[in-house]
Write a protein that holds these residues in place. Structure first.
Motif, mmCIF file in Angstrom:
data_model
loop_
_atom_site.group_PDB
_atom_site.id
_atom_site.type_symbol
_atom_site.label_atom_id
_atom_site.label_comp_id
_atom_site.label_asym_id
_atom_site.label_seq_id
_atom_site.Cartn_x
_atom_site.Cartn_y
_atom_site.Cartn_z
ATOM 1 N N LEU A 521 87.883 94.353 8.894
ATOM 2 C CA LEU A 521 89.126 93.742 9.370
ATOM 3 C C LEU A 521 89.719 94.538 10.521
ATOM 4 O O LEU A 521 90.183 93.964 11.513
ATOM 5 C CB LEU A 521 90.144 93.667 8.221
ATOM 6 C CG LEU A 521 89.873 92.664 7.099
ATOM 7 C CD1 LEU A 521 90.885 92.853 5.971
ATOM 8 C CD2 LEU A 521 89.939 91.234 7.625
ATOM 9 N N VAL A 522 89.703 95.860 10.402
ATOM 10 C CA VAL A 522 90.265 96.714 11.445
ATOM 11 C C VAL A 522 89.455 96.571 12.732
ATOM 12 O O VAL A 522 90.014 96.426 13.829
ATOM 13 C CB VAL A 522 90.296 98.183 10.976
ATOM 14 C CG1 VAL A 522 90.773 99.090 12.111
ATOM 15 C CG2 VAL A 522 91.207 98.346 9.763
ATOM 16 N N GLU A 523 88.133 96.608 12.607
ATOM 17 C CA GLU A 523 87.279 96.485 13.781
ATOM 18 C C GLU A 523 87.513 95.142 14.480
ATOM 19 O O GLU A 523 87.653 95.084 15.706
ATOM 20 C CB GLU A 523 85.807 96.605 13.374
ATOM 21 C CG GLU A 523 84.855 96.465 14.550
ATOM 22 C CD GLU A 523 83.400 96.433 14.114
ATOM 23 O OE1 GLU A 523 82.535 96.845 14.902
ATOM 24 O OE2 GLU A 523 83.132 95.991 12.976
ATOM 25 N N GLU A 553 81.625 103.012 13.078
ATOM 26 C CA GLU A 553 80.498 103.565 12.322
ATOM 27 C C GLU A 553 80.814 104.974 11.816
ATOM 28 O O GLU A 553 80.549 105.308 10.657
ATOM 29 C CB GLU A 553 79.262 103.587 13.217
ATOM 30 C CG GLU A 553 77.999 104.032 12.501
ATOM 31 C CD GLU A 553 76.768 103.944 13.373
ATOM 32 O OE1 GLU A 553 75.711 104.462 12.957
ATOM 33 O OE2 GLU A 553 76.854 103.365 14.471
ATOM 34 N N LYS A 554 81.411 105.768 12.682
ATOM 35 C CA LYS A 554 81.750 107.137 12.294
ATOM 36 C C LYS A 554 82.780 107.159 11.171
ATOM 37 O O LYS A 554 82.637 107.895 10.181
ATOM 38 C CB LYS A 554 82.292 107.878 13.515
ATOM 39 C CG LYS A 554 82.804 109.280 13.210
ATOM 40 C CD LYS A 554 83.478 109.881 14.436
ATOM 41 C CE LYS A 554 84.159 111.195 14.074
ATOM 42 N NZ LYS A 554 84.920 111.758 15.224
ATOM 43 N N GLN A 555 83.826 106.360 11.315
ATOM 44 C CA GLN A 555 84.898 106.353 10.308
ATOM 45 C C GLN A 555 84.425 105.756 8.989
ATOM 46 O O GLN A 555 84.870 106.155 7.919
ATOM 47 C CB GLN A 555 86.105 105.584 10.825
ATOM 48 C CG GLN A 555 86.808 106.231 12.011
ATOM 49 C CD GLN A 555 87.203 107.664 11.733
ATOM 50 O OE1 GLN A 555 86.931 108.555 12.526
ATOM 51 N NE2 GLN A 555 87.844 107.912 10.604
ATOM 52 N N ALA A 556 83.517 104.782 9.052
ATOM 53 C CA ALA A 556 82.987 104.205 7.815
ATOM 54 C C ALA A 556 82.216 105.255 7.024
ATOM 55 O O ALA A 556 82.353 105.352 5.795
ATOM 56 C CB ALA A 556 82.093 103.009 8.137
ATOM 57 N N VAL A 557 81.402 106.035 7.723
ATOM 58 C CA VAL A 557 80.631 107.103 7.050
ATOM 59 C C VAL A 557 81.576 108.133 6.455
ATOM 60 O O VAL A 557 81.403 108.575 5.306
ATOM 61 C CB VAL A 557 79.657 107.759 8.054
ATOM 62 C CG1 VAL A 557 79.034 109.013 7.439
ATOM 63 C CG2 VAL A 557 78.580 106.773 8.465
ATOM 64 N N ILE A 639 92.729 106.766 0.831
ATOM 65 C CA ILE A 639 91.564 107.245 1.588
ATOM 66 C C ILE A 639 91.183 106.238 2.667
ATOM 67 O O ILE A 639 90.922 106.595 3.825
ATOM 68 C CB ILE A 639 90.375 107.485 0.632
ATOM 69 C CG1 ILE A 639 90.665 108.670 -0.299
ATOM 70 C CG2 ILE A 639 89.092 107.724 1.416
ATOM 71 C CD1 ILE A 639 89.629 108.850 -1.388
ATOM 72 N N ILE A 640 91.153 104.970 2.284
ATOM 73 C CA ILE A 640 90.753 103.924 3.225
ATOM 74 C C ILE A 640 91.750 103.819 4.380
ATOM 75 O O ILE A 640 91.358 103.743 5.553
ATOM 76 C CB ILE A 640 90.616 102.577 2.496
ATOM 77 C CG1 ILE A 640 89.446 102.642 1.496
ATOM 78 C CG2 ILE A 640 90.405 101.439 3.479
ATOM 79 C CD1 ILE A 640 89.319 101.417 0.615
ATOM 80 N N ALA A 644 89.931 104.613 7.680
ATOM 81 C CA ALA A 644 89.498 103.347 8.268
ATOM 82 C C ALA A 644 90.551 102.696 9.142
ATOM 83 O O ALA A 644 90.230 101.787 9.913
ATOM 84 C CB ALA A 644 89.085 102.371 7.164
ATOM 85 N N LEU A 645 91.807 103.134 9.053
ATOM 86 C CA LEU A 645 92.854 102.547 9.888
ATOM 87 C C LEU A 645 93.468 103.587 10.815
ATOM 88 O O LEU A 645 93.332 103.507 12.036
ATOM 89 C CB LEU A 645 93.930 101.898 9.021
ATOM 90 C CG LEU A 645 95.106 101.268 9.789
ATOM 91 C CD1 LEU A 645 94.607 100.136 10.692
ATOM 92 C CD2 LEU A 645 96.178 100.753 8.836
#
Length: 703
Positions: A521-523, A553-557, A639-640, A644-645
């Motif tokens: 959603l953020v992407e 990709e970096k933030q997801a990892v 955490i998310i 992620a945001l």
């Protein structure tokens, strides 16, 4: 068509009132005698004009009767004049407003109120339209109407000549005679849909100005076909249905369904399609044709349909009799056909009652259609006005970005790029804080993320319920398989720990799934912002897109690593003593209360049937899992949100600013997209169109 057809006509006004040969809507038409009543003799001395055939003075009683009749006729004319003024003030402006909006091209932006005419092949649809418009439409075998035909009928004074105008694509054709229409429509359809019988959704517009038509706009649609003929595509039937559904499903469209009297109305495809898109019948009007072909003895069933007793429609049914093939072969004029229709219904043994009820003939259909269209326009205007304003606001915002062309000098280009990136970063910051500006029905990113977090909360609740249900069996399983040298009844901490760990492990993958949903959603949101800000700079937009993908990709990892670390800690199975005792006491008190009140049969069954060590294990497990759930309910979303945001947005802003340091790439980044000029022109035209529409609406509401 002559003036005997009875269509809605504009009365010509003189200083003495309505002229002798003037026509109004059927309810407004004066009687033939209204203009032949002699003045009462006692008014002669007042200097009023006298007719050559003025009657002689009569006795008082007859004189008074004549005087009364005169005043009644005068009042009638005044009432008709008032009704006509209401027509001109209320009805005509409504239809003109929508026609003006359609002429502007507003339908490119949103749907407008309209009447769409649909029917199976050979249903009599073309005959109805011919009778309403006074022109001959293309006829023949197979599919004749191959494009939506917008038929704009404009009533003009009897002193003016018939005029027609056809528009399609970039062609505008003036027509001087009604006989030119059929050929013009065929040629237009060949241009728009080709010459091999295919169909097209592209609109052809035909405007008819005549003293012999009602004020009305209709959209004629292709007849519903079942098999392909000649060079037509094999799936022509499905193509037609898709085209019809696209138009008739709009809530702004009234559906005029044409059905022959001599078929089973319940089996007609046109009515079924109308019912599919309008189940309540709010937008559907039924027209029955070919009453002269009804089998003897079935007339009552037709009357029941017209009276809305078979398949009810909120707008009801009308019945008409138009020219048949033999009439056309005999070159029966449309005006004469209208007269024949009236005579048919007036003299018909069964259908004359429908004439009396105002449910029969083309002139009454014209009046009803006009009234229904006006009511529909008035009903939809508030929504239409709001939609136009919303679309205008969004278009202005888009155009503002496209109007910013690339400067010429290098220093100006650097400042220009800095400004572009600064505005983009500002929107990223607002989005992170949940304060971004919205357009129309847009939803804030934070609101979408909260929906995902509610899903996580539901997952935890379901997991707790699952623990409660399956725990006794698991305790017995461990008791049977793993109890060692300890005596029965002793609570095994290892059993408790294994049960907790098993349940925690089951929650790990759902938590990672929530993370992936949120970061998607953020992407997507950041991509849309980049497109909005850098729409006419393809290279800059692509540079932003690449950075968004890399950071995602970096933030997801990173976020996934934090989540799995959290679950690794959860498998330690630890809680501060005081917190755990409080949770355990709360569970025991809750169980005791429910067992005492008999509110939960499951708890009662445990109390009655399970040994104490099982009850004890259930209480301990539930107490611990309650605390772990509270912890995970907040911790995973935190955490998310952090990775992620917030970190995603912060890193994106930083990396976009780094573009300013690559001065050798500025010209490349600010190279304007080849489509930008075209899109800028499109947006400018759209703004002009919408501004004019707003002005039309303001003028209309000020009437």
């Amino acid at each position: 068509m002559n003036n005997s057809t009875g269509f809605i006509k504009r009365p010509e006004i003189t200083k003495h009132g309505l002229r002798n040969n003037a026509f109004a809507p059927p309810s407004l038409q004066p009687s033939p005698e209204a203009f032949a009543v002699p003045l009462p003799p006692d008014l002669e001395d007042e200097g009023l004009p006298m007719s050559e055939n003025m009657i002689e003075r009569k006795p008082n009683s007859e004189h008074n009767q004549l005087k009364k009749q005169y005043h009644e006729e005068q009042n009638k004319q005044a009432a008709q004049h008032t009704l006509y003024n209401q027509y001109e003030e209320k009805i005509r402006p409504c239809i003109d407003l929508v026609d003006s909006l359609r002429a502007l091209g507003i339908e490119k932006d949103l749907a407008l109120p309209a009447i769409a005419v649909i029917g199976d092949q050979s249903s009599g649809k073309s005959s109805v339209l011919e009778a309403l418009s006074g022109i001959a439409l293309p006829r023949g075998n197979g599919i004749v109407t191959r494009c939506p035909l917008e038929l704009k009928l404009k009533r003009i004074p009897a002193t003016q000549a018939w005029k027609g105008k056809m528009c399609y694509r970039n062609t505008s054709l003036e027509l001087q005679n009604a006989s030119e229409v059929e050929k013009a429509i065929r040629e237009a359809q060949n241009v728009v849909a080709g010459t091999k019988g295919a169909i097209s959704g592209e609109l052809i517009s035909l405007e008819i100005r005549s003293p012999d038509v009602p004020d009305l706009t209709l959209i004629d649609l292709p007849g519903i076909a079942r098999v392909a003929v000649g060079d037509q595509p094999k799936d022509i039937g499905e193509q037609i249905k898709m085209l019809l559904k696209k138009i008739i499903c709009c809530k702004e469209t009234l559906n005029l369904v044409v059905v022959p009297c001599n078929v089973d109305i319940a089996t007609t495809e046109a009515l079924r399609m109308a019912q599919d898109v309008d189940p309540s019948g709010e937008r559907t009007l039924g027209i029955l044709t070919k009453p002269d072909l009804v089998d003897r003895g079935t007339e009552e069933s037709v009357i029941n349909i017209i009276r809305n007793q078979v398949i009810p429609l909120k707008k009801g049914y009308m019945i008409v009799k138009c020219r048949g093939q033999q009439d056309i072969h005999n070159k029966l004029a449309l005006a004469a056909a209208i007269q024949q229709e009236r005579k048919f219904f007036e003299t018909h043994t069964h259908f004359s009652i429908l004439m009396e009820e105002g449910r029969a003939t083309i002139p009454l259909l014209a009046e009803k259609l006009t009234n229904e269209l006006v009511k529909h326009i008035i009903k939809t205007l508030p929504t239409l006005e709001n939609q136009i304003r919303e679309v205008l606001q969004k278009t202005l915002q888009d155009l503002q970005k496209y109007r910013r062309g690339t400067p010429k000098t290098e220093s100006e280009k650097l400042f220009f790029l800095t400004d572009l990136i600064k505005l983009f970063n500002q929107d990223i910051s607002l989005t992170i804080r949940g304060e971004e500006h919205l357009i129309g029905n847009e939803v804030r990113l934070f609101a979408k993320i909260r929906r995902e977090f509610r899903t996580w909360e539901v997952t935890l609740t379901e997991s707790a319920a699952k623990v409660k249900k399956n725990l006794p069996n698991k305790v017995w399983k461990y008791e049977d398989q793993y109890r060692g040298r300890e005596f029965p009844g002793f609570t095994n901490y290892r059993t408790f720990e294994d049960i907790i760990k098993e349940q925690i492990i089951e929650l790990e993958e759902p938590a990672v799934e929530i993370l992936n949903n949120v970061i998607d959603l953020v992407e997507k949101n950041f991509m849309e912002l980049a497109k909005r800000h850098f729409a006419n700079f393809h290279n800059l937009n692509r540079a932003a897109k690449t950075r968004i993908e890399d950071i995602r990709e970096k933030q997801a990892v990173e976020a996934e690593r934090y989540i799995r670390t959290q679950f690794k800690m959860e498998r330690i199975v630890y809680c501060q003593d005081d917190i755990y005792f409080n949770d355990l006491n709360s569970v025991k008190a809750e169980n005791a209360t429910k067992a005492g009140n008999g509110k939960e049969l499951f708890v009662v069954s445990i109390a009655n049937q399970e040994p104490s060590f099982v009850q004890e294990m259930v209480s301990h497990t539930k107490a611990y899992f309650n605390g772990a759930s509270k912890r995970l309910t907040n911790q995973i979303p935190m955490i998310i949100l952090s990775s992620a945001l917030h970190d995603f947005g912060d890193n994106l802003q930083t990396t976009m600013l780094h573009l300013l340091q690559e001065k050798e790439k500025i010209n490349h980044l600010l190279q304007e997209d080849s489509e930008a000029a075209k899109h800028r022109s499109y947006l400018s035209q759209r703004v002009d169109r919408l501004n004019k529409a707003c002005q039309y609406l303001r003028d209309f509401t000020s009437l």
